[in-house]
Design an enzyme around this catalytic site. Structure first.
Site, PDB file in Angstrom:
ATOM      1  N   ARG A  35       0.824  -1.216   0.000  1.00  0.00           N
ATOM      2  CA  ARG A  35       0.000   0.000   0.000  1.00  0.00           C
ATOM      3  C   ARG A  35       0.860   1.269   0.000  1.00  0.00           C
ATOM      4  O   ARG A  35       0.483   2.273   0.595  1.00  0.00           O
ATOM      5  CB  ARG A  35      -0.944   0.045   1.201  1.00  0.00           C
ATOM      6  N   ARG A  39      -3.118   6.577   1.326  1.00  0.00           N
ATOM      7  CA  ARG A  39      -3.561   7.798   2.003  1.00  0.00           C
ATOM      8  C   ARG A  39      -2.569   8.440   2.960  1.00  0.00           C
ATOM      9  O   ARG A  39      -2.760   9.563   3.387  1.00  0.00           O
ATOM     10  CB  ARG A  39      -4.870   7.530   2.737  1.00  0.00           C
ATOM     11  N   ARG A  48      -7.056  12.227  -4.488  1.00  0.00           N
ATOM     12  CA  ARG A  48      -8.345  11.596  -4.176  1.00  0.00           C
ATOM     13  C   ARG A  48      -9.484  12.601  -4.001  1.00  0.00           C
ATOM     14  O   ARG A  48     -10.649  12.237  -4.116  1.00  0.00           O
ATOM     15  CB  ARG A  48      -8.215  10.722  -2.921  1.00  0.00           C
ATOM     16  N   ASP A  84      -6.935  -2.439  -7.197  1.00  0.00           N
ATOM     17  CA  ASP A  84      -7.469  -3.054  -5.988  1.00  0.00           C
ATOM     18  C   ASP A  84      -7.792  -4.509  -6.279  1.00  0.00           C
ATOM     19  O   ASP A  84      -8.049  -4.875  -7.430  1.00  0.00           O
ATOM     20  CB  ASP A  84      -8.726  -2.336  -5.500  1.00  0.00           C
ATOM     21  N   TYR A 161     -15.132 -11.466   0.283  1.00  0.00           N
ATOM     22  CA  TYR A 161     -15.827 -10.203  -0.019  1.00  0.00           C
ATOM     23  C   TYR A 161     -17.116 -10.444  -0.782  1.00  0.00           C
ATOM     24  O   TYR A 161     -18.119  -9.763  -0.583  1.00  0.00           O
ATOM     25  CB  TYR A 161     -14.917  -9.274  -0.836  1.00  0.00           C
TER      26      TYR A 161
HETATM   27  O1  CP3 Z   1       0.312   0.758  -3.308  1.00  0.00           O
HETATM   28  C1  CP3 Z   1      -0.249  -0.354  -3.375  1.00  0.00           C
HETATM   29  O2  CP3 Z   1      -0.010  -1.277  -2.583  1.00  0.00           O
HETATM   30  C2  CP3 Z   1      -1.153  -0.636  -4.551  1.00  0.00           C
HETATM   31  C3  CP3 Z   1      -2.537  -0.426  -4.305  1.00  0.00           C
HETATM   32  C4  CP3 Z   1      -3.416  -1.381  -3.531  1.00  0.00           C
HETATM   33  C5  CP3 Z   1      -4.667  -0.943  -3.049  1.00  0.00           C
HETATM   34  N1  CP3 Z   1      -5.343  -2.027  -2.581  1.00  0.00           N
HETATM   35  C6  CP3 Z   1      -5.166   0.442  -3.097  1.00  0.00           C
HETATM   36  C7  CP3 Z   1      -6.169   0.884  -2.123  1.00  0.00           C
HETATM   37  C8  CP3 Z   1      -3.311  -2.745  -3.259  1.00  0.00           C
HETATM   38  C9  CP3 Z   1      -2.146  -3.687  -3.503  1.00  0.00           C
HETATM   39  C10 CP3 Z   1      -4.542  -3.141  -2.670  1.00  0.00           C
HETATM   40  C11 CP3 Z   1      -4.848  -4.523  -2.292  1.00  0.00           C
HETATM   41  C12 CP3 Z   1      -6.003  -4.790  -1.443  1.00  0.00           C
HETATM   42  N2  CP3 Z   1      -7.240  -4.213  -1.484  1.00  0.00           N
HETATM   43  C13 CP3 Z   1      -6.035  -5.798  -0.460  1.00  0.00           C
HETATM   44  C14 CP3 Z   1      -4.927  -6.754  -0.159  1.00  0.00           C
HETATM   45  C15 CP3 Z   1      -3.938  -6.153   0.769  1.00  0.00           C
HETATM   46  C16 CP3 Z   1      -4.417  -6.131   2.185  1.00  0.00           C
HETATM   47  O3  CP3 Z   1      -4.512  -5.030   2.720  1.00  0.00           O
HETATM   48  O4  CP3 Z   1      -4.625  -7.211   2.735  1.00  0.00           O
HETATM   49  C17 CP3 Z   1      -7.310  -5.765   0.133  1.00  0.00           C
HETATM   50  C18 CP3 Z   1      -7.797  -6.655   1.251  1.00  0.00           C
HETATM   51  C19 CP3 Z   1      -8.051  -4.777  -0.538  1.00  0.00           C
HETATM   52  C20 CP3 Z   1      -9.465  -4.396  -0.317  1.00  0.00           C
HETATM   53  C21 CP3 Z   1      -9.556  -3.010   0.168  1.00  0.00           C
HETATM   54  N3  CP3 Z   1      -9.369  -1.900  -0.611  1.00  0.00           N
HETATM   55  C22 CP3 Z   1      -9.826  -2.592   1.487  1.00  0.00           C
HETATM   56  C23 CP3 Z   1     -10.057  -3.511   2.672  1.00  0.00           C
HETATM   57  C24 CP3 Z   1      -9.829  -1.216   1.471  1.00  0.00           C
HETATM   58  C25 CP3 Z   1     -10.230  -0.318   2.605  1.00  0.00           C
HETATM   59  C26 CP3 Z   1      -9.176  -0.184   3.625  1.00  0.00           C
HETATM   60  C27 CP3 Z   1      -8.378   1.016   3.319  1.00  0.00           C
HETATM   61  O5  CP3 Z   1      -7.149   0.966   3.407  1.00  0.00           O
HETATM   62  O6  CP3 Z   1      -9.009   2.049   3.044  1.00  0.00           O
HETATM   63  C28 CP3 Z   1      -9.498  -0.794   0.156  1.00  0.00           C
HETATM   64  C29 CP3 Z   1      -9.336   0.591  -0.315  1.00  0.00           C
HETATM   65  C30 CP3 Z   1      -8.030   0.969  -0.898  1.00  0.00           C
HETATM   66  N4  CP3 Z   1      -7.310   0.212  -1.757  1.00  0.00           N
HETATM   67  C31 CP3 Z   1      -7.362   2.215  -0.695  1.00  0.00           C
HETATM   68  C32 CP3 Z   1      -6.208   2.151  -1.459  1.00  0.00           C
HETATM   69  C33 CP3 Z   1      -5.184   3.237  -1.617  1.00  0.00           C
HETATM   70  C34 CP3 Z   1      -7.880   3.388   0.148  1.00  0.00           C
HETATM   71  C35 CP3 Z   1      -9.173   3.864  -0.366  1.00  0.00           C
HETATM   72  C36 CP3 Z   1      -9.226   5.322  -0.666  1.00  0.00           C
HETATM   73  O7  CP3 Z   1      -8.290   5.889  -1.244  1.00  0.00           O
HETATM   74  O8  CP3 Z   1     -10.276   5.895  -0.345  1.00  0.00           O
END
Ligand code: CP3
Length: 359
Positions: A35, A39, A48, A84, A161
Protein backbone atom coordinates in the site's frame (compact mmCIF):
# COMPACT_ATOMS: atom_id res chain seq x y z
CA UNK A 1 -2.77 -7.50 -25.81
CA UNK A 2 -0.05 -8.20 -28.30
CA UNK A 3 3.23 -9.79 -27.19
CA UNK A 4 5.48 -7.88 -24.84
CA UNK A 5 8.24 -7.77 -27.44
CA UNK A 6 6.53 -4.78 -29.04
CA UNK A 7 6.59 -2.75 -25.84
CA UNK A 8 10.24 -1.74 -25.99
CA UNK A 9 10.45 -0.90 -22.31
CA UNK A 10 13.35 1.11 -20.87
CA UNK A 11 16.20 -0.98 -19.47
CA UNK A 12 15.90 -1.87 -15.77
CA UNK A 13 18.48 -0.06 -13.63
CA UNK A 14 17.68 -1.51 -10.20
CA UNK A 15 17.07 -5.27 -10.13
CA UNK A 16 17.68 -5.85 -6.40
CA UNK A 17 14.07 -6.81 -5.77
CA UNK A 18 13.98 -9.31 -8.66
CA UNK A 19 17.36 -10.76 -7.68
CA UNK A 20 16.30 -11.28 -4.06
CA UNK A 21 13.03 -12.87 -5.22
CA UNK A 22 15.01 -15.37 -7.33
CA UNK A 23 17.54 -16.04 -4.58
CA UNK A 24 20.44 -14.26 -6.27
CA UNK A 25 23.01 -12.14 -4.49
CA UNK A 26 22.21 -8.47 -3.85
CA UNK A 27 24.32 -5.37 -3.08
CA UNK A 28 21.68 -4.10 -0.63
CA UNK A 29 18.47 -5.57 0.77
CA UNK A 30 15.55 -4.52 -1.44
CA UNK A 31 12.61 -2.77 0.20
CA UNK A 32 9.08 -1.82 -0.80
CA UNK A 33 5.92 -1.24 1.22
CA UNK A 34 2.51 -2.80 0.78
CA UNK A 35 0.00 0.00 0.00
CA UNK A 36 2.90 2.36 -0.65
CA UNK A 37 0.65 4.44 -2.90
CA UNK A 38 -2.05 5.41 -0.44
CA UNK A 39 -3.56 7.80 2.00
CA UNK A 40 -0.50 8.38 4.21
CA UNK A 41 0.85 10.40 1.23
CA UNK A 42 -0.45 14.00 1.08
CA UNK A 43 -0.16 13.95 -2.73
CA UNK A 44 -2.42 10.86 -2.82
CA UNK A 45 -5.01 12.47 -0.55
CA UNK A 46 -4.93 15.57 -2.76
CA UNK A 47 -5.45 13.42 -5.87
CA UNK A 48 -8.34 11.60 -4.18
CA UNK A 49 -10.21 14.88 -3.57
CA UNK A 50 -10.45 15.16 -7.36
CA UNK A 51 -11.07 11.55 -8.36
CA UNK A 52 -13.17 8.66 -7.22
CA UNK A 53 -11.26 5.53 -6.12
CA UNK A 54 -12.31 3.22 -8.96
CA UNK A 55 -11.94 5.89 -11.63
CA UNK A 56 -8.29 6.14 -10.58
CA UNK A 57 -8.01 2.36 -11.01
CA UNK A 58 -9.79 2.47 -14.40
CA UNK A 59 -7.92 5.41 -15.92
CA UNK A 60 -4.38 4.37 -16.87
CA UNK A 61 -3.03 7.96 -16.69
CA UNK A 62 -4.36 8.30 -13.12
CA UNK A 63 -3.31 4.86 -11.94
CA UNK A 64 0.16 5.50 -13.36
CA UNK A 65 0.51 8.88 -11.70
CA UNK A 66 -0.49 7.49 -8.29
CA UNK A 67 1.79 4.45 -8.68
CA UNK A 68 4.72 6.79 -9.26
CA UNK A 69 4.03 9.04 -6.24
CA UNK A 70 5.95 6.94 -3.67
CA UNK A 71 8.69 6.20 -6.21
CA UNK A 72 9.37 9.91 -6.70
CA UNK A 73 9.50 10.53 -2.98
CA UNK A 74 11.36 7.52 -1.56
CA UNK A 75 14.34 5.29 -2.33
CA UNK A 76 12.14 2.23 -2.89
CA UNK A 77 13.30 -0.84 -4.84
CA UNK A 78 9.96 -1.80 -6.40
CA UNK A 79 6.70 -0.24 -7.49
CA UNK A 80 3.26 -1.88 -7.39
CA UNK A 81 0.56 -0.96 -9.87
CA UNK A 82 -2.24 1.07 -8.34
CA UNK A 83 -5.44 -0.97 -8.41
CA UNK A 84 -7.47 -3.05 -5.99
CA UNK A 85 -8.13 -6.74 -5.43
CA UNK A 86 -11.87 -6.05 -5.81
CA UNK A 87 -11.65 -5.29 -9.53
CA UNK A 88 -12.18 -9.04 -10.09
CA UNK A 89 -15.55 -9.25 -8.31
CA UNK A 90 -16.48 -6.11 -10.28
CA UNK A 91 -15.52 -7.76 -13.55
CA UNK A 92 -17.59 -10.78 -12.51
CA UNK A 93 -20.64 -8.54 -12.37
CA UNK A 94 -20.84 -7.47 -8.72
CA UNK A 95 -21.16 -3.84 -7.70
CA UNK A 96 -18.31 -2.64 -5.46
CA UNK A 97 -18.39 0.75 -3.78
CA UNK A 98 -15.51 2.34 -1.89
CA UNK A 99 -17.11 4.10 1.08
CA UNK A 100 -14.94 6.59 2.90
CA UNK A 101 -14.37 5.62 6.51
CA UNK A 102 -15.87 2.17 5.86
CA UNK A 103 -13.87 0.55 3.05
CA UNK A 104 -15.20 -1.59 0.24
CA UNK A 105 -18.92 -2.43 0.22
CA UNK A 106 -20.67 -4.90 -2.09
CA UNK A 107 -24.35 -3.97 -1.72
CA UNK A 108 -25.60 -7.17 -3.38
CA UNK A 109 -23.37 -10.00 -2.16
CA UNK A 110 -23.92 -13.64 -3.14
CA UNK A 111 -26.44 -14.73 -0.50
CA UNK A 112 -26.62 -18.45 -1.30
CA UNK A 113 -25.36 -20.96 -3.87
CA UNK A 114 -28.45 -20.37 -6.03
CA UNK A 115 -27.15 -16.86 -6.66
CA UNK A 116 -23.84 -18.05 -8.12
CA UNK A 117 -25.60 -17.83 -11.50
CA UNK A 118 -25.50 -14.02 -11.09
CA UNK A 119 -21.73 -14.16 -11.65
CA UNK A 120 -20.48 -13.71 -15.16
CA UNK A 121 -17.28 -15.09 -16.57
CA UNK A 122 -15.40 -11.98 -17.60
CA UNK A 123 -13.43 -11.47 -20.74
CA UNK A 124 -10.18 -10.42 -19.06
CA UNK A 125 -8.88 -8.41 -22.04
CA UNK A 126 -12.12 -6.50 -22.33
CA UNK A 127 -13.22 -6.16 -18.71
CA UNK A 128 -9.83 -5.79 -17.01
CA UNK A 129 -7.74 -4.54 -19.92
CA UNK A 130 -7.51 -1.15 -18.22
CA UNK A 131 -5.18 -2.67 -15.62
CA UNK A 132 -2.94 -3.92 -18.44
CA UNK A 133 -2.92 -0.50 -20.04
CA UNK A 134 -2.00 1.12 -16.70
CA UNK A 135 0.84 -1.40 -16.33
CA UNK A 136 2.22 -0.75 -19.82
CA UNK A 137 2.08 3.02 -19.38
CA UNK A 138 3.70 2.81 -15.94
CA UNK A 139 6.52 0.57 -17.20
CA UNK A 140 7.40 3.32 -19.68
CA UNK A 141 7.06 6.18 -17.18
CA UNK A 142 9.18 4.37 -14.59
CA UNK A 143 12.06 4.68 -17.05
CA UNK A 144 13.57 1.49 -15.66
CA UNK A 145 14.11 3.00 -12.23
CA UNK A 146 12.61 -0.01 -10.39
CA UNK A 147 10.59 -3.09 -11.38
CA UNK A 148 6.77 -3.01 -11.47
CA UNK A 149 4.76 -5.56 -9.49
CA UNK A 150 1.31 -6.70 -10.63
CA UNK A 151 -1.12 -8.31 -8.18
CA UNK A 152 -4.40 -10.03 -7.49
CA UNK A 153 -6.47 -11.10 -4.54
CA UNK A 154 -6.42 -14.86 -3.92
CA UNK A 155 -9.63 -16.88 -4.47
CA UNK A 156 -10.60 -17.36 -0.80
CA UNK A 157 -10.01 -13.67 -0.01
CA UNK A 158 -12.18 -12.60 -2.96
CA UNK A 159 -14.84 -15.20 -2.10
CA UNK A 160 -14.94 -13.63 1.36
CA UNK A 161 -15.83 -10.20 -0.02
CA UNK A 162 -18.28 -11.64 -2.55
CA UNK A 163 -20.29 -13.45 0.12
CA UNK A 164 -19.79 -11.16 3.08
CA UNK A 165 -20.42 -7.98 1.10
CA UNK A 166 -17.49 -6.14 2.67
CA UNK A 167 -14.91 -6.34 5.40
CA UNK A 168 -15.75 -8.31 8.53
CA UNK A 169 -14.05 -9.17 11.80
CA UNK A 170 -15.18 -12.80 11.54
CA UNK A 171 -15.97 -13.57 7.87
CA UNK A 172 -18.63 -15.77 9.50
CA UNK A 173 -20.96 -15.96 6.49
CA UNK A 174 -18.17 -16.74 4.05
CA UNK A 175 -16.62 -19.24 6.46
CA UNK A 176 -19.99 -20.89 7.07
CA UNK A 177 -20.20 -21.58 3.34
CA UNK A 178 -17.12 -23.77 3.66
CA UNK A 179 -19.06 -26.09 6.02
CA UNK A 180 -22.60 -25.68 4.68
CA UNK A 181 -21.82 -25.74 0.95
CA UNK A 182 -18.37 -27.32 0.47
CA UNK A 183 -19.04 -28.28 -3.17
CA UNK A 184 -20.39 -24.85 -4.11
CA UNK A 185 -17.50 -23.20 -2.28
CA UNK A 186 -15.00 -25.20 -4.30
CA UNK A 187 -16.93 -24.36 -7.47
CA UNK A 188 -16.82 -20.64 -6.69
CA UNK A 189 -13.12 -20.77 -5.78
CA UNK A 190 -12.39 -22.53 -9.07
CA UNK A 191 -14.39 -19.95 -11.02
CA UNK A 192 -12.39 -17.13 -9.42
CA UNK A 193 -9.11 -19.02 -9.94
CA UNK A 194 -9.75 -19.31 -13.68
CA UNK A 195 -10.25 -15.54 -13.91
CA UNK A 196 -7.13 -14.86 -11.83
CA UNK A 197 -4.93 -17.01 -14.07
CA UNK A 198 -5.92 -15.10 -17.22
CA UNK A 199 -5.71 -11.80 -15.34
CA UNK A 200 -2.14 -12.42 -14.13
CA UNK A 201 -0.95 -13.65 -17.54
CA UNK A 202 -2.43 -10.48 -19.05
CA UNK A 203 -0.54 -8.38 -16.47
CA UNK A 204 2.77 -10.00 -17.40
CA UNK A 205 2.06 -9.55 -21.11
CA UNK A 206 1.39 -5.89 -20.34
CA UNK A 207 4.72 -5.52 -18.54
CA UNK A 208 4.40 -6.68 -14.91
CA UNK A 209 7.84 -7.92 -13.73
CA UNK A 210 6.64 -9.81 -10.64
CA UNK A 211 3.25 -10.87 -9.29
CA UNK A 212 1.89 -10.86 -5.77
CA UNK A 213 -1.15 -12.89 -4.71
CA UNK A 214 -2.82 -11.38 -1.63
CA UNK A 215 -4.49 -14.04 0.53
CA UNK A 216 -5.41 -11.39 3.08
CA UNK A 217 -8.10 -13.56 4.65
CA UNK A 218 -5.89 -16.53 5.49
CA UNK A 219 -6.21 -15.54 9.14
CA UNK A 220 -9.77 -16.90 9.19
CA UNK A 221 -8.64 -20.38 8.13
CA UNK A 222 -7.37 -23.19 10.36
CA UNK A 223 -5.03 -25.78 8.87
CA UNK A 224 -7.87 -27.98 7.66
CA UNK A 225 -9.60 -25.12 5.85
CA UNK A 226 -6.37 -23.67 4.46
CA UNK A 227 -5.41 -27.07 3.10
CA UNK A 228 -8.72 -27.48 1.32
CA UNK A 229 -9.82 -23.96 0.33
CA UNK A 230 -6.69 -21.85 -0.05
CA UNK A 231 -3.50 -23.82 -0.71
CA UNK A 232 -4.66 -25.85 -3.76
CA UNK A 233 -5.88 -22.70 -5.49
CA UNK A 234 -2.75 -20.70 -4.64
CA UNK A 235 -0.61 -23.49 -6.08
CA UNK A 236 -2.82 -23.90 -9.12
CA UNK A 237 -2.55 -20.17 -9.88
CA UNK A 238 1.23 -20.19 -9.86
CA UNK A 239 1.56 -23.40 -11.88
CA UNK A 240 -0.94 -22.35 -14.52
CA UNK A 241 0.42 -18.81 -14.87
CA UNK A 242 3.97 -20.11 -15.30
CA UNK A 243 2.93 -22.76 -17.80
CA UNK A 244 0.79 -20.33 -19.85
CA UNK A 245 3.67 -17.86 -20.02
CA UNK A 246 5.88 -20.70 -21.13
CA UNK A 247 3.40 -21.61 -23.89
CA UNK A 248 3.36 -17.99 -25.01
CA UNK A 249 7.18 -17.98 -24.96
CA UNK A 250 7.19 -15.13 -22.46
CA UNK A 251 9.79 -15.43 -19.67
CA UNK A 252 8.06 -16.10 -16.36
CA UNK A 253 8.30 -13.69 -13.45
CA UNK A 254 8.84 -14.19 -9.71
CA UNK A 255 5.62 -14.89 -7.83
CA UNK A 256 4.92 -13.88 -4.24
CA UNK A 257 2.21 -15.41 -2.06
CA UNK A 258 1.11 -13.37 0.93
CA UNK A 259 -1.19 -15.49 3.09
CA UNK A 260 -1.78 -13.01 5.90
CA UNK A 261 -2.43 -14.65 9.23
CA UNK A 262 -1.82 -18.22 8.03
CA UNK A 263 -0.62 -20.62 10.74
CA UNK A 264 2.98 -21.83 10.83
CA UNK A 265 1.91 -25.27 9.58
CA UNK A 266 -0.01 -23.73 6.68
CA UNK A 267 2.92 -21.46 5.78
CA UNK A 268 5.28 -24.42 5.91
CA UNK A 269 3.10 -26.45 3.51
CA UNK A 270 3.01 -23.52 1.09
CA UNK A 271 6.80 -23.14 1.27
CA UNK A 272 7.43 -26.86 0.79
CA UNK A 273 5.24 -26.98 -2.33
CA UNK A 274 7.74 -24.62 -4.01
CA UNK A 275 5.15 -23.05 -6.31
CA UNK A 276 6.07 -19.54 -5.22
CA UNK A 277 9.45 -17.82 -5.29
CA UNK A 278 8.63 -15.67 -2.28
CA UNK A 279 6.36 -15.96 0.74
CA UNK A 280 5.19 -12.80 2.43
CA UNK A 281 4.71 -13.03 6.18
CA UNK A 282 2.84 -10.79 8.58
CA UNK A 283 4.29 -9.32 11.79
CA UNK A 284 3.08 -12.17 14.03
CA UNK A 285 5.43 -14.64 12.33
CA UNK A 286 8.83 -15.12 13.93
CA UNK A 287 11.61 -14.56 11.35
CA UNK A 288 13.88 -17.30 12.76
CA UNK A 289 11.09 -19.87 12.85
CA UNK A 290 9.94 -18.89 9.34
CA UNK A 291 13.47 -19.43 7.97
CA UNK A 292 13.79 -22.79 9.73
CA UNK A 293 10.45 -24.06 8.56
CA UNK A 294 10.49 -22.72 4.98
CA UNK A 295 13.96 -24.02 4.10
CA UNK A 296 16.60 -22.29 2.02
CA UNK A 297 14.92 -22.50 -1.42
CA UNK A 298 12.44 -19.72 -0.90
CA UNK A 299 12.69 -15.99 -0.31
CA UNK A 300 10.82 -14.25 2.49
CA UNK A 301 9.14 -10.85 2.38
CA UNK A 302 8.09 -8.82 5.42
CA UNK A 303 7.39 -8.27 8.24
CA UNK A 304 7.60 -5.19 10.46
CA UNK A 305 4.34 -4.41 12.24
CA UNK A 306 2.71 -1.46 10.42
CA UNK A 307 1.95 -0.07 13.89
CA UNK A 308 5.67 -0.03 14.76
CA UNK A 309 5.83 2.88 12.29
CA UNK A 310 4.23 4.99 15.04
CA UNK A 311 7.23 4.69 17.37
CA UNK A 312 9.98 7.31 17.22
CA UNK A 313 12.06 7.65 14.07
CA UNK A 314 15.05 6.30 15.96
CA UNK A 315 13.10 3.24 17.08
CA UNK A 316 11.73 2.61 13.58
CA UNK A 317 15.29 2.70 12.28
CA UNK A 318 16.63 0.37 14.98
CA UNK A 319 13.75 -2.10 14.69
CA UNK A 320 13.97 -2.27 10.89
CA UNK A 321 17.70 -2.96 11.12
CA UNK A 322 17.16 -5.65 13.69
CA UNK A 323 14.51 -7.43 11.62
CA UNK A 324 16.67 -7.24 8.48
CA UNK A 325 19.72 -8.51 10.34
CA UNK A 326 17.71 -11.45 11.63
CA UNK A 327 16.56 -12.40 8.12
CA UNK A 328 19.99 -11.72 6.63
CA UNK A 329 20.89 -10.34 3.26
CA UNK A 330 20.14 -13.41 1.19
CA UNK A 331 16.66 -14.35 -0.03
CA UNK A 332 15.08 -11.45 1.84
CA UNK A 333 12.82 -8.58 0.71
CA UNK A 334 12.07 -6.01 3.38
CA UNK A 335 8.47 -4.84 3.75
CA UNK A 336 5.89 -4.29 6.45
CA UNK A 337 3.86 -7.24 7.71
CA UNK A 338 0.70 -5.74 6.14
CA UNK A 339 -0.36 -2.57 4.32
CA UNK A 340 0.89 0.76 5.61
CA UNK A 341 -1.75 2.58 7.67
CA UNK A 342 -3.33 5.83 6.43
CA UNK A 343 -1.84 8.17 9.04
CA UNK A 344 1.70 6.77 9.17
CA UNK A 345 4.31 9.55 9.48
CA UNK A 346 6.33 10.10 6.30
CA UNK A 347 9.45 10.36 8.49
CA UNK A 348 8.92 6.74 9.61
CA UNK A 349 8.79 5.57 6.00
CA UNK A 350 12.07 7.36 5.32
CA UNK A 351 13.69 5.89 8.43
CA UNK A 352 12.47 2.39 7.53
CA UNK A 353 13.97 2.53 4.03
CA UNK A 354 17.22 4.13 5.22
CA UNK A 355 17.64 1.43 7.87
CA UNK A 356 17.18 -1.42 5.38
CA UNK A 357 19.61 0.09 2.90
CA UNK A 358 22.19 0.67 5.63
CA UNK A 359 22.82 -3.08 5.93
O1 CP3 B 1 0.31 0.76 -3.31
C1 CP3 B 1 -0.25 -0.35 -3.37
O2 CP3 B 1 -0.01 -1.28 -2.58
C2 CP3 B 1 -1.15 -0.64 -4.55
C3 CP3 B 1 -2.54 -0.43 -4.31
C4 CP3 B 1 -3.42 -1.38 -3.53
C5 CP3 B 1 -4.67 -0.94 -3.05
N1 CP3 B 1 -5.34 -2.03 -2.58
C6 CP3 B 1 -5.17 0.44 -3.10
C7 CP3 B 1 -6.17 0.88 -2.12
C8 CP3 B 1 -3.31 -2.75 -3.26
C9 CP3 B 1 -2.15 -3.69 -3.50
C10 CP3 B 1 -4.54 -3.14 -2.67
C11 CP3 B 1 -4.85 -4.52 -2.29
C12 CP3 B 1 -6.00 -4.79 -1.44
N2 CP3 B 1 -7.24 -4.21 -1.48
C13 CP3 B 1 -6.03 -5.80 -0.46
C14 CP3 B 1 -4.93 -6.75 -0.16
C15 CP3 B 1 -3.94 -6.15 0.77
C16 CP3 B 1 -4.42 -6.13 2.18
O3 CP3 B 1 -4.51 -5.03 2.72
O4 CP3 B 1 -4.63 -7.21 2.73
C17 CP3 B 1 -7.31 -5.76 0.13
C18 CP3 B 1 -7.80 -6.66 1.25
C19 CP3 B 1 -8.05 -4.78 -0.54
C20 CP3 B 1 -9.47 -4.40 -0.32
C21 CP3 B 1 -9.56 -3.01 0.17
N3 CP3 B 1 -9.37 -1.90 -0.61
C22 CP3 B 1 -9.83 -2.59 1.49
C23 CP3 B 1 -10.06 -3.51 2.67
C24 CP3 B 1 -9.83 -1.22 1.47
C25 CP3 B 1 -10.23 -0.32 2.60
C26 CP3 B 1 -9.18 -0.18 3.63
C27 CP3 B 1 -8.38 1.02 3.32
O5 CP3 B 1 -7.15 0.97 3.41
O6 CP3 B 1 -9.01 2.05 3.04
C28 CP3 B 1 -9.50 -0.79 0.16
C29 CP3 B 1 -9.34 0.59 -0.32
C30 CP3 B 1 -8.03 0.97 -0.90
N4 CP3 B 1 -7.31 0.21 -1.76
C31 CP3 B 1 -7.36 2.22 -0.69
C32 CP3 B 1 -6.21 2.15 -1.46
C33 CP3 B 1 -5.18 3.24 -1.62
C34 CP3 B 1 -7.88 3.39 0.15
C35 CP3 B 1 -9.17 3.86 -0.37
C36 CP3 B 1 -9.23 5.32 -0.67
O7 CP3 B 1 -8.29 5.89 -1.24
O8 CP3 B 1 -10.28 5.90 -0.34
Amino acid sequence: MTGMMQHNFPKLKNDRFLRAARGEEVDKIPVWIMRQAGRYLPEFREFRTKHDFFSICQTPEFACEVTLQPIKRFDLDASIIFSDILVIPQAMGLTVEMKSGVGPVLPQPIANPGELSRLKIPNVEKDLGYVGHAITLTRHRLEGKVPLIGFTGAPWTLMGYMIQGGGSSTMAQARSWLYKYPEDSLKLLQLITDVIVDYLVMQVQAGAQALQVFESHADYLNDELFDKYSLPFLNQISKRVKSKLNELQIPDVPMIAFPKGATYDSLELLAKDQCYDVIGIDWTVNPVEARERFGSNISIQGNMDPCAMYSTEKEVYARAREIANTFGKSRYIANLGHGILPDTPISSVEAFIRAIHSI
